[in-house]
Scaffold this motif. Structure first.
Motif, mmCIF file in Angstrom:
data_model
loop_
_atom_site.group_PDB
_atom_site.id
_atom_site.type_symbol
_atom_site.label_atom_id
_atom_site.label_comp_id
_atom_site.label_asym_id
_atom_site.label_seq_id
_atom_site.Cartn_x
_atom_site.Cartn_y
_atom_site.Cartn_z
ATOM 1 N N VAL A 274 2.793 -0.421 -23.598
ATOM 2 C CA VAL A 274 1.789 0.577 -23.241
ATOM 3 C C VAL A 274 1.858 1.708 -24.258
ATOM 4 C CG1 VAL A 274 1.018 2.227 -21.494
ATOM 5 C CG2 VAL A 274 1.972 0.007 -20.792
ATOM 6 N N ALA A 275 0.736 1.976 -24.923
ATOM 7 C CA ALA A 275 0.671 3.072 -25.894
ATOM 8 C C ALA A 275 0.213 4.338 -25.175
ATOM 9 C CB ALA A 275 -0.284 2.729 -27.021
ATOM 10 N N VAL A 276 1.036 5.382 -25.212
ATOM 11 C CA VAL A 276 0.682 6.675 -24.620
ATOM 12 C C VAL A 276 0.303 7.608 -25.772
ATOM 13 C CG1 VAL A 276 1.411 8.566 -23.123
ATOM 14 C CG2 VAL A 276 2.300 6.256 -22.736
ATOM 15 N N VAL A 277 -0.987 7.866 -25.924
ATOM 16 C CA VAL A 277 -1.502 8.643 -27.055
ATOM 17 C C VAL A 277 -1.688 10.088 -26.606
ATOM 18 C CG1 VAL A 277 -3.318 8.836 -28.780
ATOM 19 C CG2 VAL A 277 -2.659 6.580 -27.906
ATOM 20 N N LEU A 278 -1.013 11.026 -27.278
ATOM 21 C CA LEU A 278 -1.053 12.438 -26.911
ATOM 22 C C LEU A 278 -2.026 13.196 -27.807
ATOM 23 C CD1 LEU A 278 2.772 13.182 -26.437
ATOM 24 C CD2 LEU A 278 1.155 12.086 -24.855
ATOM 25 N N SER A 279 -2.793 14.094 -27.205
ATOM 26 C CA SER A 279 -3.737 14.905 -27.986
ATOM 27 C C SER A 279 -3.003 15.793 -28.983
ATOM 28 C CB SER A 279 -4.598 15.754 -27.053
ATOM 29 O OG SER A 279 -5.489 14.937 -26.310
ATOM 30 N N ALA B 119 -3.153 -0.316 -36.435
ATOM 31 C CA ALA B 119 -1.829 -0.939 -36.432
ATOM 32 C C ALA B 119 -0.931 -0.348 -35.347
ATOM 33 C CB ALA B 119 -1.173 -0.770 -37.803
ATOM 34 N N SER B 120 -1.174 0.907 -34.956
ATOM 35 C CA SER B 120 -0.371 1.550 -33.913
ATOM 36 C C SER B 120 -0.499 0.823 -32.579
ATOM 37 C CB SER B 120 -0.805 3.000 -33.721
ATOM 38 O OG SER B 120 -0.803 3.722 -34.922
ATOM 39 N N LEU B 121 -1.610 0.129 -32.405
ATOM 40 C CA LEU B 121 -1.894 -0.503 -31.111
ATOM 41 C C LEU B 121 -1.639 -2.008 -31.127
ATOM 42 C CD1 LEU B 121 -5.217 1.352 -30.229
ATOM 43 C CD2 LEU B 121 -2.884 1.950 -29.572
ATOM 44 N N LYS B 122 -0.951 -2.482 -32.146
ATOM 45 C CA LYS B 122 -0.653 -3.912 -32.227
ATOM 46 C C LYS B 122 0.167 -4.342 -31.006
ATOM 47 C CE LYS B 122 1.359 -7.420 -35.261
ATOM 48 N NZ LYS B 122 2.088 -7.679 -36.534
ATOM 49 N N ARG C 289 5.127 6.357 -27.525
ATOM 50 C CA ARG C 289 4.397 7.608 -27.724
ATOM 51 C C ARG C 289 3.763 7.630 -29.111
ATOM 52 N NH1 ARG C 289 8.001 12.716 -26.928
ATOM 53 N NH2 ARG C 289 9.233 11.472 -28.369
ATOM 54 N N ILE C 290 2.484 8.011 -29.167
ATOM 55 C CA ILE C 290 1.749 8.101 -30.432
ATOM 56 C C ILE C 290 0.958 9.398 -30.440
ATOM 57 C CG2 ILE C 290 0.043 6.996 -31.938
ATOM 58 C CD1 ILE C 290 0.629 4.362 -30.455
ATOM 59 N N LEU D 286 -11.527 3.868 -32.599
ATOM 60 C CA LEU D 286 -10.905 2.721 -33.262
ATOM 61 C C LEU D 286 -11.665 1.439 -32.941
ATOM 62 C CD1 LEU D 286 -7.089 3.339 -32.707
ATOM 63 C CD2 LEU D 286 -8.439 3.819 -34.747
ATOM 64 N N PRO D 287 -11.648 0.478 -33.839
ATOM 65 C CA PRO D 287 -12.285 -0.809 -33.541
ATOM 66 C C PRO D 287 -11.429 -1.631 -32.589
ATOM 67 C CG PRO D 287 -11.255 -0.879 -35.706
ATOM 68 C CD PRO D 287 -11.126 0.541 -35.230
#
Length: 326
Positions: free
Chosen positions: A46-51, A86-89, A77-78, A108-109
Motif C-alpha cells: 500500500v502506497a501512502v502518498v503525503l501532500s 515507478a514508485s507505485l510498482k 510512505r511517498i 499519473l498514468p
C-alpha cells in the motif's frame, strides 16, 4: 497459518493406517483446512502518498502503517513531490493524504485504486472525484476532513439547547451547501441565517449582518471565509456580538471558538486503516462510497464559555451523547 495447515494434515496421517484411504482423506481434509483460510488477505503493498511532510499527514501515515504491519501488509510512505510511476510498482492500493497528494496520483498514468483522505468534501464533489476516478474508469473513494452537517446540528442542540438561529457565512464556492444546512438545522428545530460572500467582498459587513440575527455562528472549513488572515477577526467580532462560535478544529478552539467538532489525524488514520484492511480482503480491491469521518472529538474553550456565560457539559459527555445519535 502454515503451522495450522501442517497440523491438520499430520493428524489425518496418524489417524488412518491404510495408505490409499489415508491419502484420500488427507486430500479431502487439506481442502477443508485451506477453506478456513479463504477469508484472509494475501500480503499487499500500500502506497501512502503525503501532500507534504507536515505533522498531520505524517500522523495519518504512522497510524496506517502500524495497523497494516499487524495485518501483514506493507505500507510505503511517498512524498507527492517525488511520486513517479515507478514508485507505485506492485502497489495494490494508493492512499492520498491531502489534496496535493490526490492531485499527484491522479496525474499519473494507470495508477492503482486511490483512497483520498483528509480532503474537503466540496473539493471531492467538484473536481476530485472526476480526477481520481478518471471520469468513472478507475476505482476511487474518499474520507472527508469535514464533519457531516447533521452531526454539527445535533451538537448545537446538545450544547446550546436555548439556541434558535444559527448563523453561517459562506463563499460563493460553498453556496451549494445551503440546502443541506437548512435541512439539517430544521431537523433540530433550528433556523439558518446566512450570507454569501461575493468575490472580492470585504468580510466584515456580511459577518455583522449574520451575527446580529444569530444566536451562534457555525464555522465551516471554507478557505475563502476562514483562513489565517480572517480567522482572528471573525472570532473577535463574534465575541463582541456575544455569539459563540462552533468551529471545526482544535486550533480554532484554542484561538477563541467556544467549542469545535473535529477529527484528529489519528482518528482519520484509524478509519483509513480499517478501510484499507477491508479493501484488501480477497483478490479484488473494493472501497466503500465516500464518507465523513466516523471518529470525532469535541474541544471546549472554558475561558470563552465563562466569559460568554455558557455552562456546557464536559467534552467526554458531549462526545458520548453525540456518538449515540444515529
Amino acid at each position: 497459518m502454515g503451522e495450522r495447515l501442517i497440523s491438520c494434515v499430520a493428524h489425518t496421517r496418524r489417524a488412518f493406517g491404510h495408505p490409499l484411504l489415508r491419502d484420500l482423506i488427507s486430500l479431502a481434509l487439506l481442502a477443508l483446512c485451506l477453506s478456513g483460510f479463504s477469508g484472509h488477505a494475501l500480503a499487499a503493498r500500500v502506497a501512502v502518498v503525503l501532500s507534504d511532510d507536515s505533522a498531520p499527514y505524517q500522523e495519518v501515515y504512522q497510524v496506517v502503517r502500524a495497523f497494516l504491519d499487524d495485518s501483514g501488509h506493507e505500507a510505503v510512505r511517498i512524498n507527492a513531490r517525488g511520486l513517479t510511476p515507478a514508485s507505485l510498482k506492485a502497489t495494490r492500493l494508493a492512499v492520498a493524504v491531502g489534496v496535493l497528494a490526490a492531485d499527484a496520483l491522479s496525474g499519473l498514468p494507470n495508477p492503482p485504486p486511490i483512497l483520498a483522505v483528509l480532503v474537503p468534501r466540496a473539493w471531492y464533489l467538484k473536481t476530485g472525484r472526476s480526477q481520481l476516478t478518471d471520469n468513472g474508469n478507475r476505482l476511487a473513494s474518499a474520507i472527508y476532513i469535514d464533519q457531516p452537517i447533521e452531526r454539527q446540528a445535533a451538537l448545537i442542540r446538545l450544547a446550546f439547547p436555548a439556541a434558535r438561529r444559527v448563523g453561517v457565512l459562506l463563499s460563493a464556492n460553498q453556496s451549494g451547501l445551503l440546502g443541506e444546512l437548512q435541512a439539517a438545522m430544521g431537523t433540530q428545530g433550528l433556523v439558518l441565517t446566512n450570507a454569501i460572500l461575493a468575490k472580492d467582498e470585504q468580510l466584515i459587513t456580511p459577518l455583522e449582518n449574520v451575527l446580529s440575527e444569530a444566536d451562534l455562528l457555525l464555522a465551516l472549513p471554507d478557505p475563502v471565509v476562514f483562513n489565517r488572515n480572517t480567522a482572528q477577526s471573525i472570532l473577535l467580532t463574534s465575541y463582541r456580538y456575544r455569539d459563540p462560535v462552533l468551529g471545526y478544529s482544535r486550533s480554532l478552539t484554542r484561538a477563541g471558538a467556544l467549542l469545535s467538532l473535529h477529527s484528529s489525524p489519528a482518528e482519520i488514520g484509524r478509519q483509513t486503516a480499517e478501510w484499507v484492511s477491508n479493501a484488501l480482503l480477497g483478490s479484488m480491491t473494493r472501497l466503500p462510497a465516500p464518507a465523513h469521518p466516523a471518529y470525532f472529538s469535541i474541544s471546549i474553550n472554558e475561558q470563552v464559555a465563562r466569559s460568554l456565560g455558557f455552562t456546557l457539559p464536559p467534552e467526554a459527555e458531549l462526545e458520548k451523547r453525540l456518538g449515540s445519535i444515529r
